[in-house]
Design a protein around this motif. Sequence first.
Motif, PDB file in Angstrom:
ATOM      1  N   MET A   1      92.509  22.384  97.454  1.00 10.82           N
ATOM      2  CA  MET A   1      91.751  23.567  97.135  1.00 10.82           C
ATOM      3  C   MET A   1      92.645  24.663  96.589  1.00 10.82           C
ATOM      4  N   GLY A   2      93.586  24.284  95.797  1.00  7.97           N
ATOM      5  CA  GLY A   2      94.513  25.245  95.250  1.00  7.97           C
ATOM      6  C   GLY A   2      93.994  25.985  94.041  1.00  7.97           C
ATOM      7  N   GLY A   3      92.819  25.673  93.580  1.00  8.57           N
ATOM      8  CA  GLY A   3      92.264  26.354  92.428  1.00  8.57           C
ATOM      9  C   GLY A   3      92.611  25.703  91.110  1.00  8.57           C
ATOM     10  N   ASP A   4      93.511  24.720  91.108  1.00  9.09           N
ATOM     11  CA  ASP A   4      93.880  24.029  89.881  1.00  9.09           C
ATOM     12  C   ASP A   4      92.953  22.860  89.586  1.00  9.09           C
ATOM     13  N   GLU A   5      92.103  22.521  90.538  1.00  5.35           N
ATOM     14  CA  GLU A   5      91.201  21.389  90.374  1.00  5.35           C
ATOM     15  C   GLU A   5      90.044  21.784  89.456  1.00  5.35           C
ATOM     16  N   PRO A   6      89.751  20.939  88.481  1.00  7.19           N
ATOM     17  CA  PRO A   6      88.624  21.256  87.599  1.00  7.19           C
ATOM     18  C   PRO A   6      87.309  21.127  88.359  1.00  7.19           C
ATOM     19  N   GLY A   7      86.324  21.887  87.944  1.00 11.45           N
ATOM     20  CA  GLY A   7      85.009  21.811  88.551  1.00 11.45           C
ATOM     21  C   GLY A   7      84.277  20.569  88.080  1.00 11.45           C
ATOM     22  N   LEU A   8      83.141  20.355  88.650  1.00  8.76           N
ATOM     23  CA  LEU A   8      82.304  19.225  88.277  1.00  8.76           C
ATOM     24  C   LEU A   8      81.733  19.472  86.887  1.00  8.76           C
ATOM     25  N   ASP A   9      81.947  18.546  85.982  1.00 10.36           N
ATOM     26  CA  ASP A   9      81.416  18.650  84.625  1.00 10.36           C
ATOM     27  C   ASP A   9      80.050  17.987  84.604  1.00 10.36           C
ATOM     28  N   THR A  10      79.005  18.785  84.709  1.00  2.00           N
ATOM     29  CA  THR A  10      77.646  18.253  84.820  1.00  2.00           C
ATOM     30  C   THR A  10      77.117  17.678  83.514  1.00  2.00           C
ATOM     31  N   ALA A  11      77.849  17.861  82.421  1.00  2.03           N
ATOM     32  CA  ALA A  11      77.450  17.280  81.135  1.00  2.03           C
ATOM     33  C   ALA A  11      78.158  15.950  80.878  1.00  2.03           C
ATOM     34  N   ARG A  12      79.075  15.582  81.744  1.00  2.28           N
ATOM     35  CA  ARG A  12      79.830  14.331  81.576  1.00  2.28           C
ATOM     36  C   ARG A  12      78.968  13.141  81.991  1.00  2.28           C
ATOM     37  N   PRO A  13      78.932  12.088  81.191  1.00  8.42           N
ATOM     38  CA  PRO A  13      78.148  10.905  81.552  1.00  8.42           C
ATOM     39  C   PRO A  13      78.548  10.354  82.917  1.00  8.42           C
ATOM     40  N   LEU A  14      77.556   9.962  83.680  1.00  6.73           N
ATOM     41  CA  LEU A  14      77.778   9.468  85.034  1.00  6.73           C
ATOM     42  C   LEU A  14      78.718   8.264  85.066  1.00  6.73           C
ATOM     43  N   MET A  15      78.606   7.383  84.075  1.00  9.35           N
ATOM     44  CA  MET A  15      79.471   6.206  84.056  1.00  9.35           C
ATOM     45  C   MET A  15      80.923   6.588  83.774  1.00  9.35           C
ATOM     46  N   GLU A  16      81.152   7.690  83.075  1.00  8.81           N
ATOM     47  CA  GLU A  16      82.516   8.172  82.868  1.00  8.81           C
ATOM     48  C   GLU A  16      83.095   8.759  84.152  1.00  8.81           C
ATOM     49  N   MET A  17      82.211   9.107  85.091  1.00  7.91           N
ATOM     50  CA  MET A  17      82.641   9.622  86.390  1.00  7.91           C
ATOM     51  C   MET A  17      82.981   8.492  87.353  1.00  7.91           C
ATOM     52  N   GLY A  18      82.797   7.258  86.894  1.00 13.08           N
ATOM     53  CA  GLY A  18      83.162   6.116  87.716  1.00 13.08           C
ATOM     54  C   GLY A  18      81.999   5.359  88.328  1.00 13.08           C
ATOM     55  N   LEU A  19      80.762   5.804  88.074  1.00 12.73           N
ATOM     56  CA  LEU A  19      79.602   5.084  88.591  1.00 12.73           C
ATOM     57  C   LEU A  19      79.340   3.849  87.737  1.00 12.73           C
ATOM     58  N   THR A  20      79.009   2.757  88.376  1.00 13.29           N
ATOM     59  CA  THR A  20      78.677   1.521  87.673  1.00 13.29           C
ATOM     60  C   THR A  20      77.165   1.425  87.528  1.00 13.29           C
ATOM     61  N   SER A  21      76.706   0.455  86.770  1.00 14.61           N
ATOM     62  CA  SER A  21      75.258   0.261  86.635  1.00 14.61           C
ATOM     63  C   SER A  21      74.641  -0.071  87.988  1.00 14.61           C
ATOM     64  N   ALA A  22      75.356  -0.796  88.842  1.00 14.95           N
ATOM     65  CA  ALA A  22      74.853  -1.096  90.191  1.00 14.95           C
ATOM     66  C   ALA A  22      74.741   0.190  91.010  1.00 14.95           C
ATOM     67  N   ASP A  23      75.712   1.090  90.877  1.00 14.40           N
ATOM     68  CA  ASP A  23      75.652   2.377  91.571  1.00 14.40           C
ATOM     69  C   ASP A  23      74.433   3.177  91.116  1.00 14.40           C
ATOM     70  N   LEU A  24      74.198   3.177  89.802  1.00  9.13           N
ATOM     71  CA  LEU A  24      73.075   3.939  89.255  1.00  9.13           C
ATOM     72  C   LEU A  24      71.742   3.359  89.690  1.00  9.13           C
TER      73      LEU A  24
END
Length: 65
Positions: A1-24
Amino acid sequence: MGGDEPGLDTARPLMEMGLTSADLLQLQLQMERQFGRTLRPGFFFEHNCIDKVVAYFSEGGAAAP
C-alpha cells in the motif's frame, strides 16, 4: 500500500487480467444466481471488461421480462 500500485483498470479486458474462459463461465453462473437473471451465452465475450458489465446492469440489461 505504498501508493505506487496502479489502480484497477476497469476498461481492461477481463481475460487480460488473468481470467480464463472457465473463470468467466463460473462468474456468469454466480451472477445469474446472485441477480436471479439468465445471461446470454458468451456474456463476458460481449461485455469483456468491468465497465461494460456495469453499464449492462446499470442500463437494466438484466431486468426481469
